[in-house]
Design an enzyme around this catalytic site. Structure first.
Site, PDB file in Angstrom:
ATOM      1  N   ASP A 218       0.825  -1.198   0.000  1.00 13.76           N
ATOM      2  CA  ASP A 218       0.000   0.000   0.000  1.00 13.76           C
ATOM      3  C   ASP A 218       0.869   1.261   0.000  1.00 13.76           C
ATOM      4  O   ASP A 218       1.883   1.320   0.699  1.00 13.76           O
ATOM      5  CB  ASP A 218      -0.886  -0.024   1.255  1.00 13.76           C
ATOM      6  CG  ASP A 218      -1.933   1.051   1.275  1.00 13.76           C
ATOM      7  OD1 ASP A 218      -2.775   1.089   0.366  1.00 13.76           O
ATOM      8  OD2 ASP A 218      -1.915   1.864   2.225  1.00 13.76           O
ATOM      9  N   GLU A 269      14.663 -15.505  -0.127  1.00  9.48           N
ATOM     10  CA  GLU A 269      14.985 -16.619   0.759  1.00  9.48           C
ATOM     11  C   GLU A 269      13.969 -17.751   0.628  1.00  9.48           C
ATOM     12  O   GLU A 269      14.207 -18.866   1.099  1.00  9.48           O
ATOM     13  CB  GLU A 269      15.006 -16.140   2.220  1.00  9.48           C
ATOM     14  CG  GLU A 269      16.077 -15.097   2.523  1.00  9.48           C
ATOM     15  CD  GLU A 269      15.889 -14.467   3.897  1.00  9.48           C
ATOM     16  OE1 GLU A 269      15.011 -14.944   4.652  1.00  9.48           O
ATOM     17  OE2 GLU A 269      16.606 -13.499   4.209  1.00  9.48           O
TER      18      GLU A 269
END
Length: 567
Positions: A218, A269
């Site tokens: 956002d 990751e």
């Protein structure tokens, strides 16, 4: 078709070589309060979302993006987060979230969740601790508290205005002021504080560990403010093209890119090509492209496209700019026409072309031409879904749902409405595009809620547009979307190359898309002239007919997909 022979222009966008799913995906946005109510209280919830996911699998989308469902006092529809690691009881529990993610994955749907990092709710434990700790405390350093201006500090620290109207500062009991670019219940974080950065990295991992496939971020361009918070003589509006260049010291600061480079490392990751998508209202295409460099975000919403008037020359120019800037950094271009913050495009395109986009429409405002708006919306979407890149759809647009423009003012809940009501800068707000979904034309609440309760009222016209009224109906908007998405997938246009068709008359533009199954020519008529198609042209998708057709002409406000090249 024209007096001049048609030709194919130079390649504007080369075929994609990237294999990540998000480069070519169709992503469907669900506003959770408005999708489906599983509990009967009139508010949509996670159980309701899970119960209706088969609709999305049948529609043919690749992923679902869900607006905030976190713990929140709901002063701004969940974009005021009190706890980023838990579900608000209004929407269910963490177990419900896990069940939703699991069911979506069973159906082959990726899951993107909203992240709101610019501000929290004033009910967040950090903000409550900041109020209790007082000036100069480490707790206050997590937010943007400042002394006031003037001899006695009784004036705001600077002249910034809130996006939702009024001042962007609120004073607390001890005399300091805190910044909120949005509602006063949404204090802005201090992103120069390492503790804030570490906190949000933990939030990312919390949801990645639960299996989400990415995040829509956002107001991604707002996190870092200019050093010293200098004055800015304009209102801090988020909008892009509709308000020209309004990039003040609260937006698009260079330091924000440090945050996203680190977030990129966190997502890397995890397996599965996890994605970050920026909501960044940055009108300069080259600055917007900085957010999607190879080590930052993966996508950014193309608000330039959403804001572009229904004119062939403007749309062509937007498409050219979009590819030029995104291709330069190796990012996919995204396409979007509606979301939870703008007037639905079935209504917006029924307004006068070229006028500034309104923030909501009331019964007292000029009303959209509903028939024209839907016709243009179908043409615009048919054109959009042919363009290489990733497309975003907003819940209910596959039904042609219009904006609710006759809503009783007392039913409205948008803070922008309350903060500006009765002022010179009055904003109707965004409630009209957030009305509960229409599933069954004759059911209580149109199938949204078994009890007939709805948190916002549904307009009568939604009954005739409900899913069960359109499913299997030749030419319906729902069947147009299903057919367009199936053709997009089968023909591989999302990963294709693109060139413009030259020699078309004023008001018409065309593209050739080189997909996996050969060339598709797409013609879009934003003007009033009817064009004859060449002999032998085969129409594989028709925005008016809702599927393949035997059309021999391209009408006004009409888009066609044709097999092969016309040049």
């Amino acid at each position: 078709m024209t007096e001049n022979p048609l030709t194919t222009g130079p390649i504007v966008h080369s075929p994609s070589t990237g294999t990540e799913w998000w480069r070519h995906a169709v992503i469907y946005q669900i506003y959770p309060r408005s999708w489906a109510d599983g509990g009967g209280d009139g508010t949509g919830d996670l159980a309701g979302i899970t119960s209706r996911l088969e609709h999305l699998a049948a529609l043919g989308v690749d992923a679902v993006w869900v607006s905030p469902f976190y713990v929140s006092p709901m002063k701004d529809g969940g974009y005021d987060v009190a706890d980023y690691r838990d579900i608000d009881p209004l929407f269910g529990t963490l177990a419900d979230a896990d069940a939703f993610i699991a069911r979506a994955h069973e159906l082959g749907l990726r899951v993107i969740v909203d992240l709101v990092p610019n501000h929290s709710s004033d009910q967040h434990e950090w903000f409550q601790a900041a109020l209790a700790a007082g000036p100069g405390s480490p707790e206050r350093e997590r937010y943007l508290f400042r002394e006031g201006s003037g001899p006695d500090g009784s004036q705001p620290p600077n002249d910034w205005g809130s996006v939702f109207g009024g001042e962007a500062w609120t004073r607390v009991d001890d005399g300091q002021w805190y910044l909120h670019l949005f509602d006063s219940s949404q204090p802005d974080f201090n992103w120069r504080n390492p503790e804030v950065r570490a906190y949000f990295e933990d939030v990312l991992r919390f949801w990645l560990d639960r299996g989400v496939d990415g995040f829509r971020v956002d107001v991604a361009h707002s996190l870092v403010k200019a050093e010293g918070l200098p004055d800015f003589a304009e209102v801090a509006t988020m909008a892009g093209a509709s308000t020209a260049s309004n990039q003040g010291p609260m937006w698009d600061q260079d330091e924000v890119h440090e945050v996203y480079r680190r977030w990129h490392e966190v997502l890397a990751e995890y397996d599965g090509d996890r994605v970050l998508c920026a909501e960044a209202w940055v009108p300069d295409p080259e600055r917007l492209a900085r957010y999607v460099r190879s080590d930052e975000m993966h996508q950014a919403f193309n608000f330039d496209f959403l804001e572009t008037p229904w004119r062939a020359d403007d749309l062509r120019a937007c498409i050219e700019r979009s590819y030029a800037t995104n291709d330069a950094v190796g990012a996919p271009t995204t396409w979007v026409l509606s979301n939870h913050d703008v007037v639905r495009h079935a209504s917006r395109l029924g307004l006068t072309v070229g006028e500034r986009r309104p923030n909501g429409i009331s019964a007292e405002d000029p009303q959209p031409d509903a028939e024209l708006g839907l016709r243009r919306a179908r043409a615009a979407t048919t054109m959009m879904l042919a363009l290489p890149g990733s497309s975003y759809l907003y819940y209910g647009e596959e039904l042609g749902l219009p904006e609710h423009t006759s809503m009783d003012p007392d039913a409205r809940q948008d803070p922008a409405w309350f903060r500006t009501r009765g002022t010179a800068e009055e904003q109707v707000g965004r409630d009209g595009c957030r009305v509960p979904m229409a599933w069954e034309g004759d059911a209580p609440a149109l199938g949204f809620s078994a009890t007939g309760e709805t948190w916002l009222p549904q307009p009568p016209v939604y009954a005739e547009l409900a899913v069960d009224r359109q499913e299997g109906v030749e030419g319906s908007t729902l069947e147009l979307y299903r057919t367009a998405l199936a053709e997009r997938s089968r023909r591989g246009t999302a990963a294709g190359g693109l060139s413009f068709v030259e020699g078309l008359p004023q008001g018409v533009f065309g593209v050739e898309v080189q997909g996996a199954e050969g060339v598709v020519t797409v013609l879009c008529n934003t003007g009033t002239t009817t064009l004859e198609l060449p002999e032998g042209a085969r129409v594989v998708l028709d925005s008016i007919a809702g599927g393949p057709s035997g059309a021999r002409t391209l009408e006004a406000d009409h888009t066609l997909w044709l097999e092969g090249s016309l040049a």
